[in-house]
Design an enzyme around this catalytic site. Structure first.
Site, PDB file in Angstrom:
ATOM      1  N   CYS A  80       4.761   7.805  -7.355  1.00 23.07           N
ATOM      2  CA  CYS A  80       4.203   8.290  -6.082  1.00 23.07           C
ATOM      3  C   CYS A  80       4.995   9.493  -5.551  1.00 23.07           C
ATOM      4  CB  CYS A  80       4.127   7.133  -5.095  1.00 23.07           C
ATOM      5  SG  CYS A  80       2.869   7.412  -3.844  1.00 23.07           S
ATOM      6  N   HIS A 173       2.305   2.269  -7.567  1.00 23.48           N
ATOM      7  CA  HIS A 173       3.621   1.619  -7.411  1.00 23.48           C
ATOM      8  C   HIS A 173       3.720   0.318  -8.201  1.00 23.48           C
ATOM      9  CE1 HIS A 173       5.188   3.921  -3.894  1.00 23.48           C
ATOM     10  NE2 HIS A 173       3.903   4.091  -3.629  1.00 23.48           N
ATOM     11  N   GLU A 175       6.280  -1.210  -8.988  1.00 23.98           N
ATOM     12  CA  GLU A 175       7.410  -2.014  -8.467  1.00 23.98           C
ATOM     13  C   GLU A 175       6.979  -2.917  -7.301  1.00 23.98           C
ATOM     14  OE1 GLU A 175       6.783   1.060  -7.762  1.00 23.98           O
ATOM     15  OE2 GLU A 175       7.407   1.522  -5.711  1.00 23.98           O
TER      16      GLU A 175
HETATM   17  N1  GLN Z   1       2.622  10.440   0.782  1.00 19.47           N
HETATM   18  C1  GLN Z   1       3.957  10.437   0.247  1.00 19.47           C
HETATM   19  C2  GLN Z   1       4.439  11.859  -0.022  1.00 19.47           C
HETATM   20  O1  GLN Z   1       3.676  12.772   0.023  1.00 19.47           O
HETATM   21  C3  GLN Z   1       4.061   9.606  -1.009  1.00 19.47           C
HETATM   22  C4  GLN Z   1       3.732   8.162  -0.703  1.00 19.47           C
HETATM   23  C5  GLN Z   1       4.441   7.171  -1.555  1.00 19.47           C
HETATM   24  O2  GLN Z   1       5.410   7.458  -2.238  1.00 19.47           O
HETATM   25  N2  GLN Z   1       3.984   5.962  -1.456  1.00 19.47           N
HETATM   26  O3  GLN Z   1       5.571  12.048  -0.293  1.00 19.47           O
END
Ligand code: GLN
Length: 198
Positions: A80, A173, A175
């Site tokens: 992410c 994710h 995890e």
């Molecule tokens: N929206 C976050 C970003 O732009 C990422 C979200 C996440 O890691 N769950 O950094």
């Protein structure tokens, strides 16, 4: 024993450690400083907030050393926000983050549709032959990839997992689930890697 570091500046650090603790012969360590990068065989950059983590990488003086280590072959997996940190481009512009992986990403790409939480089960053929849970939290997706990058998963036509040599990126994710398949896949990448000390 392989040592996997988790970049521990912000985000879902403890969750990654807990999954790694379920896998045999893996030692999980938190990484904050440049000198600690010599202690690990692979690194996970967790989800969180990419702008914040990028700023903290500079504040903790680890940004340049980390970029160099990845360019030299340190296996790395960004989940992410971690995916955003690895990316060369955000919406076609230089990302200003680590810029190591030839992917062009869109931040918060699911907007209000999947902006908080959603679990679906999907197959990712390279990773597991049974469907695995996928959790998206204000997730990015990958708009396009360079010729060296393998797309691992398309979800509704959007790229949500990709690999370029020793670099792995997932928009979701693993995890935050009980499933260890993606962590085990990353460990297999670490074992394959030339930088592996074993
Ligand atoms: N929206 C976050 C970003 O732009 C990422 C979200 C996440 O890691 N769950 O950094």
């Amino acid at each position: 024993m392989l040592t996997i570091g988790i970049l521990s500046l912000q985000g879902s650090v403890i969750e990654h450690i807990k999954v790694l603790q379920k896998i045999k012969n893996i030692k999980a360590v938190e990484i904050k400083y440049a000198h600690e990068l010599g202690l690990i065989d692979g690194l996970i950059i967790p989800g969180g907030e990419s702008t914040t983590i990028s700023k903290l990488l500079k504040d903790f003086n680890i940004f340049d050393a980390l970029k160099r280590r990845i360019e030299d072959g340190l296996p790395v997996w960004g989940t992410c926000a971690g995916l955003i940190l690895l990316s060369k481009y955000i919406n076609g512009e230089k990302s200003g983050h680590l810029e190591v992986m030839d992917i062009n990403v869109k931040r918060n790409a699911y907007g209000s549709q999947i902006n908080s939480f959603s679990t679906i089960y999907e197959r990712i053929d390279d990773i597991s032959n049974v469907p695995i849970p996928m959790v998206f939290i204000r997730a990015p997706y990958i708009i396009s990839v360079g010729s060296d990058v393998k797309v691992l998963k398309l979800l509704d036509g959007k790229i949500v997992a990709a690999r370029q040599k020793h670099m792995l990126a997932t928009a979701f994710h693993p995890e935050l689930t009980d499933n260890t398949a993606v962590h085990e896949y990353f460990i297999s990448m670490v074992k394959e890697s030339a930088t592996c000390r074993f």
